[in-house]
Design a protein around this motif. Structure first.
Motif, PDB file in Angstrom:
ATOM      1  N   VAL A  35      98.621  14.808  67.177  1.00  0.00           N
ATOM      2  CA  VAL A  35      98.958  15.626  68.337  1.00  0.00           C
ATOM      3  C   VAL A  35      98.229  16.951  68.228  1.00  0.00           C
ATOM      4  CG1 VAL A  35     100.789  16.599  69.762  1.00  0.00           C
ATOM      5  CG2 VAL A  35     101.303  14.662  68.288  1.00  0.00           C
ATOM      6  N   ILE A  36      97.495  17.274  69.279  1.00  0.00           N
ATOM      7  CA  ILE A  36      96.814  18.566  69.378  1.00  0.00           C
ATOM      8  C   ILE A  36      97.649  19.427  70.322  1.00  0.00           C
ATOM      9  CG2 ILE A  36      94.697  19.773  70.002  1.00  0.00           C
ATOM     10  CD1 ILE A  36      93.229  17.034  69.721  1.00  0.00           C
ATOM     11  N   PHE A  37      97.944  20.652  69.897  1.00  0.00           N
ATOM     12  CA  PHE A  37      98.761  21.557  70.696  1.00  0.00           C
ATOM     13  C   PHE A  37      98.022  22.839  71.044  1.00  0.00           C
ATOM     14  CE2 PHE A  37     102.065  19.332  68.232  1.00  0.00           C
ATOM     15  CZ  PHE A  37     103.008  19.047  69.215  1.00  0.00           C
ATOM     16  N   ASP A  38      98.212  23.294  72.265  1.00  0.00           N
ATOM     17  CA  ASP A  38      97.943  24.670  72.625  1.00  0.00           C
ATOM     18  C   ASP A  38      99.124  25.458  72.046  1.00  0.00           C
ATOM     19  OD1 ASP A  38      96.821  26.902  74.144  1.00  0.00           O
ATOM     20  OD2 ASP A  38      98.546  26.642  75.470  1.00  0.00           O
ATOM     21  N   ILE A  39      98.990  26.785  71.930  1.00  0.00           N
ATOM     22  CA  ILE A  39     100.085  27.576  71.348  1.00  0.00           C
ATOM     23  C   ILE A  39     100.861  28.349  72.416  1.00  0.00           C
ATOM     24  CG2 ILE A  39     100.711  29.435  69.747  1.00  0.00           C
ATOM     25  CD1 ILE A  39      98.144  28.757  68.168  1.00  0.00           C
ATOM     26  N   PHE A  56     103.161  12.057  62.006  1.00  0.00           N
ATOM     27  CA  PHE A  56     102.065  12.606  62.805  1.00  0.00           C
ATOM     28  C   PHE A  56     101.220  13.601  62.031  1.00  0.00           C
ATOM     29  CE2 PHE A  56     104.361  11.388  66.751  1.00  0.00           C
ATOM     30  CZ  PHE A  56     103.283  10.910  67.491  1.00  0.00           C
ATOM     31  N   GLN A  57      99.933  13.600  62.339  1.00  0.00           N
ATOM     32  CA  GLN A  57      99.025  14.682  61.981  1.00  0.00           C
ATOM     33  C   GLN A  57      99.065  15.629  63.172  1.00  0.00           C
ATOM     34  OE1 GLN A  57      97.144  15.071  59.082  1.00  0.00           O
ATOM     35  NE2 GLN A  57      98.503  13.408  58.442  1.00  0.00           N
ATOM     36  N   SER A  58      98.814  16.909  62.937  1.00  0.00           N
ATOM     37  CA  SER A  58      98.802  17.849  64.053  1.00  0.00           C
ATOM     38  C   SER A  58      97.702  18.877  63.881  1.00  0.00           C
ATOM     39  CB  SER A  58     100.161  18.548  64.199  1.00  0.00           C
ATOM     40  OG  SER A  58     100.475  19.262  63.035  1.00  0.00           O
ATOM     41  N   CYS A  59      97.342  19.490  65.007  1.00  0.00           N
ATOM     42  CA  CYS A  59      96.320  20.530  64.996  1.00  0.00           C
ATOM     43  C   CYS A  59      96.575  21.469  66.171  1.00  0.00           C
ATOM     44  CB  CYS A  59      94.928  19.908  65.105  1.00  0.00           C
ATOM     45  SG  CYS A  59      93.577  21.099  64.918  1.00  0.00           S
ATOM     46  N   LEU A  60      96.458  22.744  65.915  1.00  0.00           N
ATOM     47  CA  LEU A  60      96.551  23.750  66.968  1.00  0.00           C
ATOM     48  C   LEU A  60      95.145  23.982  67.505  1.00  0.00           C
ATOM     49  CD1 LEU A  60      98.769  26.296  64.989  1.00  0.00           C
ATOM     50  CD2 LEU A  60      99.546  24.596  66.669  1.00  0.00           C
ATOM     51  N   ILE A 110     104.038  27.308  59.940  1.00  0.00           N
ATOM     52  CA  ILE A 110     103.864  25.922  60.367  1.00  0.00           C
ATOM     53  C   ILE A 110     102.992  25.171  59.361  1.00  0.00           C
ATOM     54  CG2 ILE A 110     102.929  24.414  62.178  1.00  0.00           C
ATOM     55  CD1 ILE A 110     105.305  25.997  63.234  1.00  0.00           C
ATOM     56  N   GLN A 111     101.906  25.818  58.964  1.00  0.00           N
ATOM     57  CA  GLN A 111     100.968  25.251  57.994  1.00  0.00           C
ATOM     58  C   GLN A 111     100.388  23.907  58.444  1.00  0.00           C
ATOM     59  OE1 GLN A 111      99.803  26.949  55.066  1.00  0.00           O
ATOM     60  NE2 GLN A 111     100.712  28.525  56.325  1.00  0.00           N
ATOM     61  N   THR A 112      99.722  23.930  59.602  1.00  0.00           N
ATOM     62  CA  THR A 112      99.027  22.743  60.082  1.00  0.00           C
ATOM     63  C   THR A 112      97.550  23.081  60.263  1.00  0.00           C
ATOM     64  OG1 THR A 112      99.137  20.922  61.659  1.00  0.00           O
ATOM     65  CG2 THR A 112      99.401  23.136  62.577  1.00  0.00           C
ATOM     66  N   ASN A 113      96.770  22.108  60.682  1.00  0.00           N
ATOM     67  CA  ASN A 113      95.362  22.351  60.993  1.00  0.00           C
ATOM     68  C   ASN A 113      95.278  23.262  62.212  1.00  0.00           C
ATOM     69  OD1 ASN A 113      94.133  20.242  59.180  1.00  0.00           O
ATOM     70  ND2 ASN A 113      95.386  18.909  60.464  1.00  0.00           N
ATOM     71  N   TYR A 171      88.021  19.589  70.695  1.00  0.00           N
ATOM     72  CA  TYR A 171      88.991  18.485  70.752  1.00  0.00           C
ATOM     73  C   TYR A 171      88.532  17.420  69.745  1.00  0.00           C
ATOM     74  CZ  TYR A 171      90.953  20.342  75.125  1.00  0.00           C
ATOM     75  OH  TYR A 171      91.565  21.123  76.078  1.00  0.00           O
ATOM     76  N   VAL A 172      87.230  17.173  69.740  1.00  0.00           N
ATOM     77  CA  VAL A 172      86.642  16.200  68.802  1.00  0.00           C
ATOM     78  C   VAL A 172      86.817  16.699  67.363  1.00  0.00           C
ATOM     79  CG1 VAL A 172      84.489  15.084  68.076  1.00  0.00           C
ATOM     80  CG2 VAL A 172      85.011  15.320  70.521  1.00  0.00           C
ATOM     81  N   LYS A 173      86.563  17.973  67.148  1.00  0.00           N
ATOM     82  CA  LYS A 173      86.713  18.566  65.815  1.00  0.00           C
ATOM     83  C   LYS A 173      88.171  18.462  65.339  1.00  0.00           C
ATOM     84  CE  LYS A 173      85.640  22.854  63.351  1.00  0.00           C
ATOM     85  NZ  LYS A 173      85.176  24.247  63.523  1.00  0.00           N
ATOM     86  N   ALA A 174      89.122  18.662  66.261  1.00  0.00           N
ATOM     87  CA  ALA A 174      90.547  18.551  65.913  1.00  0.00           C
ATOM     88  C   ALA A 174      90.870  17.125  65.456  1.00  0.00           C
ATOM     89  CB  ALA A 174      91.416  18.942  67.103  1.00  0.00           C
ATOM     90  N   MET A 175      90.329  16.129  66.174  1.00  0.00           N
ATOM     91  CA  MET A 175      90.572  14.735  65.772  1.00  0.00           C
ATOM     92  C   MET A 175      89.961  14.459  64.403  1.00  0.00           C
ATOM     93  SD  MET A 175      90.264  12.523  69.296  1.00  0.00           S
ATOM     94  CE  MET A 175      88.860  13.342  70.038  1.00  0.00           C
ATOM     95  N   GLU A 176      88.793  15.016  64.139  1.00  0.00           N
ATOM     96  CA  GLU A 176      88.167  14.848  62.817  1.00  0.00           C
ATOM     97  C   GLU A 176      89.058  15.436  61.735  1.00  0.00           C
ATOM     98  OE1 GLU A 176      84.310  16.684  63.290  1.00  0.00           O
ATOM     99  OE2 GLU A 176      83.550  14.992  64.484  1.00  0.00           O
ATOM    100  N   LYS A 177      89.599  16.635  61.978  1.00  0.00           N
ATOM    101  CA  LYS A 177      90.486  17.280  60.994  1.00  0.00           C
ATOM    102  C   LYS A 177      91.729  16.436  60.717  1.00  0.00           C
ATOM    103  CE  LYS A 177      89.526  22.207  61.708  1.00  0.00           C
ATOM    104  NZ  LYS A 177      89.847  23.080  60.581  1.00  0.00           N
TER     105      LYS A 177
END
Length: 168
Positions: free
Chosen positions: A30-34, A61-65, A81-84, A97-103
């Protein structure tokens, strides 16, 4: 005409999304805006946000802001939070968005995006081929450029809701 800006889903809040159900459907990232997606604009992570990220981790889940803000803002929010995270993301550009999926080690099929703005968050996710969920902004206080975009968003959402009624 407005279809390219229509979200895949529109929900009242990030905090009502059934992430357990989405995990069962095969989503793993899950990629989130803040700002105005997880907390009011400029606020640190509150208890609700902290519990959400603990819950996501427990589910698997993996997550990324993914934020257009500068690093100090994103780092401050992420402190508990300590996420990507990716700052200065230039949404709606698809690159980060692509970079977030890679992370996260995920791909277009098993990643979703949650954000509160149509023309940056949703449109970027759609262009990147990611399922997206638009949420209502948490707080009405926003920067002037966002306030102006909200007027245009209302027009798009009017047609989105009209289309939803037709298909139900």
């Amino acid at each position: 005409m407005f279809n390219k800006f229509f979200p895949d889903e529109y929900m009242a809040s990030t905090y009502v999304i059934s992430f357990e159900k989405l995990y069962k459907e095969g989503y793993r990232g899950v990629i989130f805006d803040i700002d105005n997606t997880l907390v009011p604009h400029g606020a640190p992570a509150d208890e609700r946000a902290k519990k959400l990220f603990a819950r996501l981790e427990k589910i698997g889940f993996q997550s990324c802001l993914l934020s257009n803000n500068q690093e100090p803002r994103v780092k401050m929010f992420n402190q508990d939070i300590q996420t990507n995270y990716i700052y200065n993301a230039h949404k709606p550009s698809t690159k980060n968005y692509v970079k977030a999926m890679e992370k996260m080690g995920t791909d277009k099929e098993n990643t979703l995006f949650v954000g509160d703005q149509l023309f940056t968050d949703v449109w970027g996710a759609k262009r990147a081929g990611i399922r997206n969920i638009l949420v209502k902004p948490i707080h009405p206080k926003e920067e002037i450029q966002i306030v102006l975009k909200r007027y245009l968003e209302r027009i798009v959402l009017f047609f989105y809701k009209k289309e939803q009624k037709k298909s139900s």
